[in-house]
Design a protein around this motif. Sequence first.
Motif, PDB file in Angstrom:
ATOM      1  N   ALA A  26       0.838  -1.197   0.000  1.00  0.00           N
ATOM      2  CA  ALA A  26       0.000   0.000   0.000  1.00  0.00           C
ATOM      3  C   ALA A  26       0.877   1.253   0.000  1.00  0.00           C
ATOM      4  N   SER A  27       1.958   1.226   0.744  1.00  0.00           N
ATOM      5  CA  SER A  27       2.865   2.377   0.806  1.00  0.00           C
ATOM      6  C   SER A  27       3.477   2.682  -0.561  1.00  0.00           C
ATOM      7  N   GLU A  28       3.833   1.648  -1.292  1.00  0.00           N
ATOM      8  CA  GLU A  28       4.400   1.851  -2.639  1.00  0.00           C
ATOM      9  C   GLU A  28       3.360   2.447  -3.587  1.00  0.00           C
ATOM     10  N   ILE A  29       2.121   2.000  -3.454  1.00  0.00           N
ATOM     11  CA  ILE A  29       1.045   2.536  -4.298  1.00  0.00           C
ATOM     12  C   ILE A  29       0.780   3.996  -3.931  1.00  0.00           C
ATOM     13  N   ILE A  30       0.736   4.281  -2.643  1.00  0.00           N
ATOM     14  CA  ILE A  30       0.531   5.656  -2.172  1.00  0.00           C
ATOM     15  C   ILE A  30       1.629   6.554  -2.722  1.00  0.00           C
ATOM     16  N   GLU A  31       2.855   6.100  -2.649  1.00  0.00           N
ATOM     17  CA  GLU A  31       3.999   6.880  -3.156  1.00  0.00           C
ATOM     18  C   GLU A  31       3.907   7.080  -4.672  1.00  0.00           C
ATOM     19  N   ALA A  32       3.520   6.045  -5.396  1.00  0.00           N
ATOM     20  CA  ALA A  32       3.418   6.137  -6.853  1.00  0.00           C
ATOM     21  C   ALA A  32       2.332   7.120  -7.285  1.00  0.00           C
ATOM     22  N   LEU A  33       1.283   7.248  -6.479  1.00  0.00           N
ATOM     23  CA  LEU A  33       0.164   8.138  -6.818  1.00  0.00           C
ATOM     24  C   LEU A  33       0.323   9.550  -6.250  1.00  0.00           C
ATOM     25  N   ALA A  34       1.309   9.753  -5.408  1.00  0.00           N
ATOM     26  CA  ALA A  34       1.458  11.027  -4.699  1.00  0.00           C
ATOM     27  C   ALA A  34       1.599  12.222  -5.639  1.00  0.00           C
ATOM     28  N   ASN A  35       2.307  12.079  -6.744  1.00  0.00           N
ATOM     29  CA  ASN A  35       2.522  13.199  -7.663  1.00  0.00           C
ATOM     30  C   ASN A  35       1.298  13.513  -8.512  1.00  0.00           C
ATOM     31  N   ASP A  36       0.452  12.513  -8.745  1.00  0.00           N
ATOM     32  CA  ASP A  36      -0.694  12.684  -9.643  1.00  0.00           C
ATOM     33  C   ASP A  36      -2.007  12.953  -8.915  1.00  0.00           C
ATOM     34  N   THR A  37      -2.059  12.639  -7.638  1.00  0.00           N
ATOM     35  CA  THR A  37      -3.296  12.828  -6.872  1.00  0.00           C
ATOM     36  C   THR A  37      -2.963  13.518  -5.555  1.00  0.00           C
ATOM     37  N   LYS A  38      -3.973  14.023  -4.922  1.00  0.00           N
ATOM     38  CA  LYS A  38      -3.812  14.608  -3.582  1.00  0.00           C
ATOM     39  C   LYS A  38      -4.493  13.706  -2.547  1.00  0.00           C
ATOM     40  N   TRP A  39      -4.539  12.421  -2.862  1.00  0.00           N
ATOM     41  CA  TRP A  39      -5.213  11.470  -1.989  1.00  0.00           C
ATOM     42  C   TRP A  39      -4.425  11.234  -0.716  1.00  0.00           C
ATOM     43  N   LYS A  40      -5.168  11.080   0.367  1.00  0.00           N
ATOM     44  CA  LYS A  40      -4.569  10.690   1.636  1.00  0.00           C
ATOM     45  C   LYS A  40      -4.337   9.184   1.602  1.00  0.00           C
ATOM     46  N   PRO A  41      -3.404   8.698   2.411  1.00  0.00           N
ATOM     47  CA  PRO A  41      -3.154   7.251   2.451  1.00  0.00           C
ATOM     48  C   PRO A  41      -4.424   6.428   2.715  1.00  0.00           C
ATOM     49  N   THR A  42      -5.317   6.948   3.538  1.00  0.00           N
ATOM     50  CA  THR A  42      -6.545   6.195   3.823  1.00  0.00           C
ATOM     51  C   THR A  42      -7.413   6.045   2.573  1.00  0.00           C
ATOM     52  N   THR A  43      -7.370   7.034   1.687  1.00  0.00           N
ATOM     53  CA  THR A  43      -8.139   6.950   0.440  1.00  0.00           C
ATOM     54  C   THR A  43      -7.620   5.800  -0.421  1.00  0.00           C
ATOM     55  N   VAL A  44      -6.305   5.715  -0.561  1.00  0.00           N
ATOM     56  CA  VAL A  44      -5.707   4.639  -1.367  1.00  0.00           C
ATOM     57  C   VAL A  44      -6.023   3.279  -0.742  1.00  0.00           C
ATOM     58  N   LYS A  45      -5.937   3.203   0.564  1.00  0.00           N
ATOM     59  CA  LYS A  45      -6.239   1.927   1.246  1.00  0.00           C
ATOM     60  C   LYS A  45      -7.709   1.541   1.069  1.00  0.00           C
ATOM     61  N   THR A  46      -8.597   2.539   1.077  1.00  0.00           N
ATOM     62  CA  THR A  46     -10.016   2.274   0.825  1.00  0.00           C
ATOM     63  C   THR A  46     -10.215   1.753  -0.592  1.00  0.00           C
ATOM     64  N   LEU A  47      -9.548   2.376  -1.556  1.00  0.00           N
ATOM     65  CA  LEU A  47      -9.650   1.920  -2.947  1.00  0.00           C
ATOM     66  C   LEU A  47      -9.120   0.500  -3.093  1.00  0.00           C
TER      67      LEU A  47
END
Length: 124
Positions: A26-47
Amino acid sequence: MKDIPKISEAEWEVLRVLWEKTPCTASEIIEALANDTKWKPTTVKTLLARLVKKNAVGYRNVDRTYSYFPLVTKTECIRVENKSFLQRVYGGALKPMLVQFIRDEKLTADDIKDLKQLLDERSE
């Protein structure tokens, strides 16, 4: 063909990361999306949880670290989305859609050549 679940736009973003590099935490996905989205880590985990529930993503738990991987291919998802779009917008009729795209989009000489070749192959 297996059932491909309906994937939201946000879920597509997560899947794109997984199709590019898998497995991912999940951390790697959050990091990969950080530049393109303003999502919080909880949003990525929910997805991720939604994608797991839809059987679009699987996971392994090794030493309390979850690593995620796609259970559906990009090609499968694109095929389903194409059919859905074609049905919704054009009532399932392919020719009007193709004509509209060809008229509206700028095509290079190479694009036109490739399209002609593809149509020639299909007519044989």
